[in-house]
Design a protein around this motif. Structure first.
Motif, PDB file in Angstrom:
ATOM      1  N   ARG A  95      59.000  36.803  43.104  1.00 35.33           N
ATOM      2  CA  ARG A  95      58.304  38.007  42.687  1.00 35.33           C
ATOM      3  C   ARG A  95      59.326  39.086  42.396  1.00 35.33           C
ATOM      4  O   ARG A  95      60.293  39.244  43.127  1.00 35.33           O
ATOM      5  CB  ARG A  95      57.398  38.457  43.834  1.00 35.33           C
ATOM      6  N   SER A 107      53.194  46.729  43.048  1.00 41.25           N
ATOM      7  CA  SER A 107      52.344  45.561  42.843  1.00 41.25           C
ATOM      8  C   SER A 107      50.907  45.970  42.549  1.00 41.25           C
ATOM      9  O   SER A 107      50.156  45.232  41.937  1.00 41.25           O
ATOM     10  CB  SER A 107      52.399  44.625  44.044  1.00 41.25           C
ATOM     11  N   HIS A 111      50.050  43.395  39.193  1.00 43.57           N
ATOM     12  CA  HIS A 111      49.035  42.438  39.611  1.00 43.57           C
ATOM     13  C   HIS A 111      49.508  41.864  40.925  1.00 43.57           C
ATOM     14  O   HIS A 111      50.575  41.261  40.980  1.00 43.57           O
ATOM     15  CB  HIS A 111      48.898  41.331  38.561  1.00 43.57           C
ATOM     16  N   LYS A 112      48.696  42.020  41.960  1.00 43.35           N
ATOM     17  CA  LYS A 112      49.235  41.644  43.264  1.00 43.35           C
ATOM     18  C   LYS A 112      49.416  40.140  43.426  1.00 43.35           C
ATOM     19  O   LYS A 112      50.148  39.693  44.296  1.00 43.35           O
ATOM     20  CB  LYS A 112      48.425  42.245  44.405  1.00 43.35           C
ATOM     21  N   LYS A 113      48.744  39.351  42.583  1.00 42.31           N
ATOM     22  CA  LYS A 113      48.936  37.902  42.689  1.00 42.31           C
ATOM     23  C   LYS A 113      50.008  37.384  41.727  1.00 42.31           C
ATOM     24  O   LYS A 113      50.230  36.183  41.637  1.00 42.31           O
ATOM     25  CB  LYS A 113      47.617  37.176  42.428  1.00 42.31           C
ATOM     26  N   ARG A 115      53.323  36.115  40.104  1.00 43.84           N
ATOM     27  CA  ARG A 115      54.514  35.423  40.609  1.00 43.84           C
ATOM     28  C   ARG A 115      55.353  34.980  39.418  1.00 43.84           C
ATOM     29  O   ARG A 115      54.812  34.633  38.365  1.00 43.84           O
ATOM     30  CB  ARG A 115      54.140  34.164  41.413  1.00 43.84           C
ATOM     31  N   ASN A 120      56.926  29.399  40.999  1.00 43.51           N
ATOM     32  CA  ASN A 120      55.605  29.484  41.621  1.00 43.51           C
ATOM     33  C   ASN A 120      55.052  28.151  42.098  1.00 43.51           C
ATOM     34  O   ASN A 120      53.887  28.054  42.467  1.00 43.51           O
ATOM     35  CB  ASN A 120      54.603  30.188  40.689  1.00 43.51           C
TER      36      ASN A 120
END
Ligand SMILES: CCCCCCCCCCCCCCCC(=O)SCCNC(=O)CCNC(=O)[C@H](O)C(C)(C)COP(=O)(O)OP(=O)(O)OC[C@H]1O[C@@H](n2cnc3c(N)ncnc32)[C@H](O)[C@@H]1OP(=O)(O)O
Length: 249
Positions: A95, A107, A111-113, A115, A120
């Motif tokens: 990240r 984030s 986008h907090k998800k 990667r 990933n």
């Protein structure tokens, strides 16, 4: 000594005085067989996994090239002294942006998800296994890449898009070191010889020219012993302001 977070103090990052952007990882994957570096981030987040350290999926050629460059890296010895070396291993996390000092929680703005897609997959050895080294004296960047079985394109061989991804990763990193934050504006690749899945290849990049906002980089990808040329490529990177990405302008 590598650090578990990497400040990107981009000259064009418009943020408060003490700002820097931290690269971090919050992977729940099992730790690599070698101890991951301790760093400031551990006080705030789970211990980051440095994906560029060896793991059990690395084959003999990957390990050989890793040892070859790593043995020439400057590092802090156990006695706390600095060993000189022309190369530096570049740590790699899954990240880029989570937190910037100065109160911006990045984030949430992105986008907090999100990667990094080369990092990933938690199934070690299945996709992109790679490590990058940089030599500041010679201004050279190398990548050692072992291509996993999930990167198939032509039967038994690596997908051209996966090859392009690795080239972009090596030259993008090199251009970033040379000029701060950049984006790929143009990438030309000559595919000379297919890469069998599981093989380890060596990527070597050099910066040819800087011209205002533009930086021109070239890269060759060869077999691990250097005897076969897989690709040669040229690319143009353009400097950007990080705020351009964050604010979508
Ligand atoms: C220790 C340190 C560790 C470091 C740790 C690093 C971590 C980092 C790792 C990164 C590893 C992954 C690397 C992935 C890198 C991507 O994958 S980037 C994603 C793919 N690229 C994109 O999405 C870019 C999309 N394009 C754009 O956003 C914009 O077009 C650009 C490229 C920013 C340029 O826009 P702009 O800033 O408005 O620039 P503009 O004024 O139009 O053009 C500037 C100059 O470039 C020229 N130019 C622009 N585009 C082109 C083109 N396509 N062809 C030819 N010339 C062009 C213009 O003609 C102009 O030339 P001059 O007139 O100045 O001579």
């Amino acid at each position: 000594m590598t650090r578990s977070i990497l400040p990107l103090t981009g000259r064009s990052l418009r943020a408060p005085k003490s700002s820097c952007v931290f690269i971090y990882d919050d992977s729940k994957a099992p730790p690599p067989p070698f101890s991951a570096p301790q760093g400031l981030a551990s006080g705030f987040f789970s211990k980051p996994r440095d994906f560029s350290l060896p793991n059990s999926s690395w084959g003999p050629e990957m390990m050989r090239l890793y040892e070859q460059y790593n043995s020439q890296c400057g590092e802090e010895t156990e006695g706390g002294e600095n060993r000189e070396g022309p190369w530096k291993r570049l740590p790699s996390y899954n990240r880029f942006l989570k937190y910037a000092t100065g109160g911006v929680y990045l984030s949430r703005m992105i986008h907090k998800k999100a990667r990094l897609f080369t990092r990933n997959n938690r199934d070690q050895g299945a996709t992109f296994e790679y490590v990058l080294f940089f030599n500041s004296e010679e201004d050279k960047c190398v990548g050692v890449f072992q291509a996993g079985h999930l990167l198939e394109g032509p039967p038994g061989h690596v997908h051209g898009g996966a090859i392009a991804t690795m080239i972009d990763t090596v030259i993008g990193t090199h251009a970033t070191i040379a000029c701060g934050p950049v984006l790929t504006a143009n990438l030309n690749i000559n595919y000379r010889r297919p890469i069998p899945l599981g093989n380890t290849v060596l990527l070597e990049s050099s910066v040819d020219k800087k011209e205002g906002k533009k930086v021109f980089v070239t890269c060759k990808m060869t077999s691990s012993d250097g005897s076969k040329l897989h690709t040669d490529s040229t690319a143009l990177f353009v400097s950007i302001k990080v705020s351009q990405l964050l604010l979508g302008s």
